[in-house]
Every structure is written in C-alpha cells, then in structure tokens.
Write a protein that holds these residues in place. Sequence first.
Motif, PDB file in Angstrom:
ATOM      1  N   ASP A  81      -5.171  11.968  -6.896  1.00 37.12           N
ATOM      2  CA  ASP A  81      -3.981  11.392  -7.536  1.00 37.12           C
ATOM      3  C   ASP A  81      -3.682  10.012  -6.965  1.00 37.12           C
ATOM      4  O   ASP A  81      -3.346   9.073  -7.708  1.00 37.12           O
ATOM      5  CB  ASP A  81      -2.766  12.299  -7.329  1.00 37.12           C
ATOM      6  N   ALA A  82      -3.783   9.884  -5.635  1.00 39.17           N
ATOM      7  CA  ALA A  82      -3.532   8.591  -4.995  1.00 39.17           C
ATOM      8  C   ALA A  82      -4.503   7.540  -5.514  1.00 39.17           C
ATOM      9  O   ALA A  82      -4.100   6.421  -5.874  1.00 39.17           O
ATOM     10  CB  ALA A  82      -3.659   8.738  -3.477  1.00 39.17           C
ATOM     11  N   ASP A  83      -5.776   7.884  -5.576  1.00 38.47           N
ATOM     12  CA  ASP A  83      -6.778   6.933  -6.055  1.00 38.47           C
ATOM     13  C   ASP A  83      -6.548   6.570  -7.517  1.00 38.47           C
ATOM     14  O   ASP A  83      -6.746   5.414  -7.921  1.00 38.47           O
ATOM     15  CB  ASP A  83      -8.179   7.521  -5.872  1.00 38.47           C
ATOM     16  N   ASP A  84      -6.132   7.542  -8.333  1.00 39.52           N
ATOM     17  CA  ASP A  84      -5.880   7.274  -9.748  1.00 39.52           C
ATOM     18  C   ASP A  84      -4.714   6.308  -9.928  1.00 39.52           C
ATOM     19  O   ASP A  84      -4.783   5.373 -10.738  1.00 39.52           O
ATOM     20  CB  ASP A  84      -5.580   8.579 -10.492  1.00 39.52           C
ATOM     21  N   VAL A  85      -3.631   6.528  -9.186  1.00 43.31           N
ATOM     22  CA  VAL A  85      -2.466   5.643  -9.312  1.00 43.31           C
ATOM     23  C   VAL A  85      -2.833   4.226  -8.886  1.00 43.31           C
ATOM     24  O   VAL A  85      -2.469   3.249  -9.561  1.00 43.31           O
ATOM     25  CB  VAL A  85      -1.279   6.177  -8.482  1.00 43.31           C
ATOM     26  N   VAL A  86      -3.572   4.097  -7.798  1.00 44.64           N
ATOM     27  CA  VAL A  86      -3.977   2.774  -7.332  1.00 44.64           C
ATOM     28  C   VAL A  86      -4.886   2.094  -8.347  1.00 44.64           C
ATOM     29  O   VAL A  86      -4.722   0.894  -8.635  1.00 44.64           O
ATOM     30  CB  VAL A  86      -4.662   2.882  -5.951  1.00 44.64           C
ATOM     31  N   SER A  87      -5.810   2.827  -8.926  1.00 41.74           N
ATOM     32  CA  SER A  87      -6.695   2.238  -9.945  1.00 41.74           C
ATOM     33  C   SER A  87      -5.895   1.772 -11.163  1.00 41.74           C
ATOM     34  O   SER A  87      -6.175   0.704 -11.724  1.00 41.74           O
ATOM     35  CB  SER A  87      -7.751   3.256 -10.374  1.00 41.74           C
ATOM     36  N   LEU A  88      -4.895   2.551 -11.563  1.00 43.91           N
ATOM     37  CA  LEU A  88      -4.043   2.136 -12.675  1.00 43.91           C
ATOM     38  C   LEU A  88      -3.333   0.828 -12.345  1.00 43.91           C
ATOM     39  O   LEU A  88      -3.309  -0.109 -13.169  1.00 43.91           O
ATOM     40  CB  LEU A  88      -3.015   3.222 -12.989  1.00 43.91           C
ATOM     41  N   LEU A  89      -2.753   0.745 -11.162  1.00 41.61           N
ATOM     42  CA  LEU A  89      -2.040  -0.472 -10.770  1.00 41.61           C
ATOM     43  C   LEU A  89      -2.984  -1.666 -10.753  1.00 41.61           C
ATOM     44  O   LEU A  89      -2.625  -2.767 -11.198  1.00 41.61           O
ATOM     45  CB  LEU A  89      -1.389  -0.282  -9.406  1.00 41.61           C
ATOM     46  N   GLN A  90      -4.193  -1.466 -10.261  1.00 39.24           N
ATOM     47  CA  GLN A  90      -5.170  -2.560 -10.247  1.00 39.24           C
ATOM     48  C   GLN A  90      -5.530  -2.990 -11.662  1.00 39.24           C
ATOM     49  O   GLN A  90      -5.657  -4.186 -11.946  1.00 39.24           O
ATOM     50  CB  GLN A  90      -6.415  -2.133  -9.465  1.00 39.24           C
TER      51      GLN A  90
END
Length: 262
Positions: A81-90
């Motif tokens: 989940d953490a990686d997904d949110v960060v990828s979305l923000l990027q």
Amino acid sequence: MQQEIAFREGYEQVNGLKMYYQIHGSGDVPLVLVHGGGSTIETTFGNIIPFLAQNRKVIGVDLQAHGRTSDREAGVTFEQDADDVVSLLQNLGIEKADLLGFSNGGSSVMQIAIRHPHMVRKLVAVAACWKREGLIPGFFEFMETASLDKMPMPLQTAFLEVAENKEGLQVMHDKDRDRMRAFTDWPEDKIRSIQAPALIIAGNQDVITIDHAVETAQLIPHAELVILPGIHGACLGEICTARPGSKMPEFTALIIGEFLDK
C-alpha cells in the motif's frame, strides 16, 4: 457563505492497478488521505474532508481492491500500500506530501515514512498499529472467525455503490482479514527511523490501546500525541462511528491543521 472547494478525480496506472484518486481544494504541499481496512475515501474521511480542504490541497486514494481501485493477484500488505501511494504521487508529479492515515491506513502511512522518507513532510497516524499487542484483547480472535456477514453494513453498501466489480466485496473482505491474521510485529528500530514530524492520534476507547499510542509517540523522534474522546474513527466522523451533529471532525481537523501549519 462557505466558499466552494475545487474538486477533481481520476485514475492512474500504478504497479499493475488502476488506482482511483480525488483532489479537493488547492495549495502547495498536499495532504494525502489513506483510508482504513474495508473502506473508501468517503467512508473514512467524508465528514472531515470539507474542513481539511478549506485551506489546503487534499488528495484521497482508494487502495488496492478497495472502492474504485482495481485488484491484483497478490494479497494486500501495508508495505505494498505504501509503495502504491508513493507511485501514485510520483505519477501526479508530487515530490513531497503530508500524510494522514486511519487504522490500516495509519499503518500504511507509517510504512511510507519508513520506506520512502524523502516523500514525507509531516505524518498524521490515527489509530495506527505496528505490533499485535497494540490492539485490544480479542481482536485477533475475532479475525480468525471474521466473515463477510460480520462486516459493517455501511462499509459494504459504500463499496457496492462505487466498485465496478461487485463480486470484489468478498475479495476485499478476505484480503483485509488475511492481512491481519498474518500480521507480525514491526521492529522498534523501524519506528525509531521515522524522522518526519508526526502526530499520533487515538480515541480513548479505540481498537488500539492508549499504551500503544503512547509508545508509538515515544519511539518516533519528533512525535506529538493526542488522545481524543470516542471509539475507533469517531474523531474523523468515520461512517460507522460518526455521531449526528458531532463537532469532532471539525475539532480534529483544526488540530491536524495546526500541526501541519506550524
């Protein structure tokens, strides 16, 4: 007369997901909202977004298998989940953000601060857990017998209202259940590694214990702690615990806003 808050929504391709997001309001550093297990942006944050977005940009996300976001073969984890949110923000061109997570989402934003510290300006974790004994007695016993018919009906209804795949309700329930069944303690060193200023919030009758909230705030080097009256999510106006006419979401938004602004 209250000013109308700007709103837009969309999807991004993120790590094999079609991930849904909403943007409310405007501002420089956005506040990213990460919902709880079995939830959506609206069920966790619908009652507090109007207050949070009055003077800042607020970005809500639906996590894997939740709400409008698609699923993938793998189960759900706080790390993913953490990686997904960060990828979305990027994908959205955001280099740094403030983070607000509730319950499972609180654990996920803590993982963002651990795994992607460069992305985090400030962190707000509401009813977040990182070790098993931080949850009230009986929680994990309940998880062993958890079934869809025991899932709160407001959460089921909210999922069915927005999800493209209605059969995904059972899948979401089972993945969230299995995540908690398999949950293992995080090393204390990981919590101590969080360098972002953090605000730890819990209810005095929460699913996590007050002792756990205190310990979390003591381990994070630059953390503050607030214990608010009420049960799990009441301070946010979460759909299952909101009280009609309560000022708690507005009050909580003021506390969060002051923390983010100082």
